[in-house]
Design a protein around this motif. Structure first.
Motif, short mmCIF file in Angstrom:
data_model
loop_
_atom_site.label_atom_id
_atom_site.label_comp_id
_atom_site.label_asym_id
_atom_site.label_seq_id
_atom_site.Cartn_x
_atom_site.Cartn_y
_atom_site.Cartn_z
N PRO A 38 36.83 42.48 41.05
CA PRO A 38 36.77 42.78 42.30
C PRO A 38 35.32 43.51 42.69
CG PRO A 38 37.77 44.35 40.86
CD PRO A 38 37.54 43.40 40.12
N THR A 64 37.23 42.26 47.82
CA THR A 64 38.29 42.86 46.83
C THR A 64 39.91 42.58 47.46
OG1 THR A 64 36.66 44.68 47.15
CG2 THR A 64 38.77 45.00 46.05
N HIS A 65 40.01 42.68 48.94
CA HIS A 65 41.31 42.67 49.32
C HIS A 65 41.88 41.14 48.95
CE1 HIS A 65 40.92 45.77 52.62
NE2 HIS A 65 40.85 46.16 51.38
N GLU A 87 42.70 41.35 45.29
CA GLU A 87 43.79 42.28 44.87
C GLU A 87 45.21 41.71 45.46
OE1 GLU A 87 41.68 46.82 45.91
OE2 GLU A 87 43.18 45.96 47.38
N HIS A 88 45.28 41.12 46.65
CA HIS A 88 46.55 40.67 47.30
C HIS A 88 47.07 39.61 46.23
CE1 HIS A 88 49.54 40.05 50.06
NE2 HIS A 88 49.36 38.74 50.38
N ALA A 114 46.40 39.29 42.96
CA ALA A 114 46.83 40.19 41.71
C ALA A 114 48.26 40.21 42.14
CB ALA A 114 46.08 41.05 41.39
N GLU A 115 48.67 40.97 43.32
CA GLU A 115 50.01 41.38 43.69
C GLU A 115 50.96 40.22 43.94
OE1 GLU A 115 49.33 43.55 47.31
OE2 GLU A 115 51.33 44.11 47.49
N TYR A 148 46.83 35.20 36.31
CA TYR A 148 45.56 36.11 36.86
C TYR A 148 44.94 36.95 35.82
CZ TYR A 148 43.18 39.48 40.07
OH TYR A 148 42.33 40.07 40.59
N PRO A 180 42.37 39.58 34.68
CA PRO A 180 41.23 40.38 35.33
C PRO A 180 40.31 40.49 34.15
CG PRO A 180 43.61 41.50 34.27
CD PRO A 180 43.20 40.06 34.10
#
Lengths: 392, 181
Positions: free
Chosen positions: A29, A34-35, A38-39, A41-42, A53, A55
């Motif tokens: 990120p 970032t968003h 992040e989304h 990953a969700e 995914y 990281p």
């Protein structure tokens, strides 16, 4: 067709990546990207997308993992910005010459120093020559559409190149606006499964990425150059088919009230919307001005650009990047090159605006057009001008 | 096109409010944008968020310089921040305050059109928390009609799920108690 909803552009991009059925997403990120990650990953953690995914510990590792995953035959997505994109730089040249297709969204941001998290195009211009196909989005809907288009083009066997979709950081990435997301069936019909010509497979071993001795290095680079030039046909065809599937039309360059205009403003990215408003205002005042926006940055659409501006007398080119010591911004330099020694070519004036989050307003565009028209009568001292610099 | 600026403190939900209004307007078939003040935001620090709503496609990425409507979520902000900065001549400032009109005009020197509601009390009593973003949306609805109640309630349902009923109750009470002057 899906419903038109109000959604943050970053979230919509992540949803588009899900609809494209990405299989491996190595990401690190960084603001303002970032968003998006992040989304994603969700989405993966919720089991909505069957993907790995990863990281990773840095952008260098992100791009390395991307290369490995594509080589093994996976559909790959990542995203980055600014310093993070620069940390990838060592690896970015590798998937393009190795013809490893993947899609990256770059949420464009300034380069330090001074530290800036805000929008301009300096991060991507650092990576101008990495040999990826590159497009620039004007709004959220286009960002989503260009991501889908990118998967379709990149993985086409005739292309087999990585692609970057550029979106302006914050001014696009963080805005909630109306976006229509297509359905899964529609996307499946547009993007076929990824079938690479060859992949890493222990049962059928191949070597990828060996040393290029002087006897072959030039040929490898020329082959890459041919590949990206030849990708043009597939890029255009994929946009045409996009229109057939989804009803929205895209071209390498987009004209707005440019037909017959004496002075044409040239932009890239989301400032083009404000630029259209400036053109409307000046047209209402009786000025013969128009706008041409560059959507496809690499391979550069010289033919389409010349056609879109063939009757213009003056081009006012706006760069969102200031390369210190250069003769002008990268877009300005490109346009001067494609018109070199062409009879009847327009006079080209290069401007730099909107660095590090500085707003480019309607008034600024009017100032740029006014200056370009003045300079066409009286040659300016400098080859480019930075707009909106505070004197005190 | 109507342009709105929301003032709040980091964590009070100014950005969420902006998002709710924009997505409700889009559901109504209008065009809208919502965005935060771009930058590193910190809990408790003064922050702003912006909304544009229009019947036509919005073709600008400029910041909002001359809002038609300003909504202030936090009652302590008007003494710290010039909440009427750039406000259009016929613009309105919607305040969370326990003061009356004379008190507000005297304390903050505001000459513009005003709408006022004691959102702190409502949020505390209805939500049990001093988070005023959804409460202040009731005041926004009453003072401007920028979007319809139904579309906004649908956006609240989508966003808050089970907690939506309480937020709608706070919004309704704020709507009833908002004074426009």
């Amino acid at each position: 067709m899906g419903k038109r909803i109000g959604v943050e552009v970053s979230i919509a991009i992540a949803d588009a990546v899900k609809l494209a059925r990405a299989e491996v997403i190595p990401a690190y990120p960084i603001t303002p990207q970032t968003h998006i990650v992040e989304h994603l990953a969700e989405i993966v953690a919720n089991g909505e997308l069957d993907a790995e995914y990863i990281p990773v510990e840095s952008e260098h590792a992100a791009m390395s993992a991307c290369c490995g995953a594509v080589a093994a035959g996976a559909r790959v997505f990542t995203s980055s910005s600014s310093q993070g994109l620069s940390l990838m730089s060592e690896i970015l040249y590798i998937p393009s010459t190795m013809r490893l297709p993947m899609v990256m969204v770059v949420a464009n941001r300034a380069m330090s120093a001074p530290i800036s998290i805000w929008n301009d195009h300096q991060d991507i211009m650092v990576q101008r020559d990495i040999g990826w196909i590159q497009t620039f989005a004007e709004n959220g809907q286009e960002a989503v559409d260009l991501v889908l288009h990118a998967f379709r083009v990149a993985e086409d066997r005739r292309v087999s190149l990585p692609m970057i979709v550029n979106i302006d950081g914050f001014t696009l990435s963080h805005v909630i606006e109306p976006i229509e997301l297509p359905t899964q069936e529609e996307v499946d019909a547009y993007i076929p499964p990824f079938k690479p010509k060859r992949k890493l497979d222990p049962r059928k071993p191949v070597t990828m990425g060996p040393v290029g001795i002087p006897e072959v290095y030039t040929e490898a680079k020329v082959a890459h150059d041919h590949a990206i030039k030849n990708s043009r046909k597939v890029i255009l065809k994929a946009w045409k088919e996009f229109a057939d599937h989804f009803g929205r039309e895209y071209h390498p360059v987009e004209s707005y009230k440019a037909e017959g205009a004496d002075t044409i403003l040239v932009t890239m990215g989301s400032i083009s919307e404000t630029a259209m408003t400036a053109i409307d205002k000046m047209r209402d005042e009786g000025r013969n001005v128009g706008l041409v926006r560059i959507r496809l940055w690499r391979p550069f659409p010289a033919q389409e650009f010349r056609a879109a501006t063939k009757h213009a007398k003056v081009l006012a080119v706006v760069d969102r990047c200031l390369p210190p010591g250069a003769v002008c911004g990268p877009v300005g330099a490109e346009l001067r090159s494609i018109f070199y020694k062409i009879p009847g070519a327009p006079k080209i004036f290069s401007f730099v605006a909107g660095l590090g989050g500085r707003d480019v307003t309607v008034e600024r565009f009017e100032e740029i057009i006014d200056k370009a028209e003045q300079y066409s009568k009286r040659r300016p001292k400098e080859l480019y001008e930075v707009i909106g610099v505070r004197e005190k | 096109m109507k342009e709105v600026r929301l003032h709040g403190r980091g964590g009070q939900g100014a950005v969420t409010s902006a998002e709710l209004v924009a997505s409700a307007a889009i559901d109504e078939g209008k065009y809208a944008q919502a965005f935060p003040s771009f930058g590193p935001e910190r809990r408790g620090a003064p922050v702003a968020a912006f909304i544009r709503v229009s019947d036509k496609q919005i073709r600008t990425r400029e910041k909002v310089y001359h809002p038609d409507i300003v909504v202030v979520l936090d009652s302590s902000l008007p003494s710290l921040v010039n909440v009427a900065d750039g406000l259009k001549d016929d613009g309105i400032v919607i305040l969370n305050t326990a003061l009356d009109e004379a008190g507000v005009r005297k304390a903050f020197g505001l000459k513009c059109k005003l709408a006022m509601v004691d959102a702190n009390t409502i949020a505390r009593e209805v939500l049990g928390l001093p988070i005023t973003n959804t409460t202040m949306l009731g005041a926004l609805l009453k003072a401007t009609g920028i979007i319809g109640t139904e579309a906004l309630e649908a956006a609240l349902d989508r966003r808050f799920g089970k907690l939506s009923e309480k937020n709608k109750a706070a919004l309704k009470r704020a709507y009833d108690e908002t004074k426009v002057c």
